[in-house]
Design an enzyme around this catalytic site. Sequence first.
Site, PDB file in Angstrom:
ATOM      1  CG  LEU A  30     -25.263 -49.901  36.363  1.00  0.00           C
ATOM      2  CD1 LEU A  30     -25.161 -50.016  34.561  1.00  0.00           C
ATOM      3  CD2 LEU A  30     -24.875 -50.950  36.140  1.00  0.00           C
ATOM      4  CG  HIS A  31     -18.941 -48.690  40.614  1.00  0.00           C
ATOM      5  ND1 HIS A  31     -18.139 -48.961  41.069  1.00  0.00           N
ATOM      6  CD2 HIS A  31     -20.208 -47.509  41.654  1.00  0.00           C
ATOM      7  CE1 HIS A  31     -18.542 -50.141  42.319  1.00  0.00           C
ATOM      8  NE2 HIS A  31     -19.903 -49.106  42.655  1.00  0.00           N
ATOM      9  CB  ALA A  32     -15.053 -50.757  37.325  1.00  0.00           C
TER      10      ALA A  32
END
Length: 91
Positions: A16-18
Amino acid sequence: MPSISRTVRIGSSHGLHARPAKLFAQAAKEAGIPITVAKDSGTPVNAASILGVIALGVEQGDYVTLTADGDTAETALDTLAELLTTDHDAA
């Protein structure tokens, strides 16, 4: 109405990166009900907070627990679970 919880496995190959966190937080906000997300047995954070979601440090294959309150909780969790299990990093 009691809280509804669902545990799902993260599908995005980079966690769950940007970008996937933004999609997830926006969907949680649009649900219009209180929703939290927690990694493993950690402290839950507001699912509508992109910074809170990113701060969880969720990687591919990690499990998170979503919890929601309200009449539309089941539908909201269905939508959010689908977002989390999808690989948003696939070409």
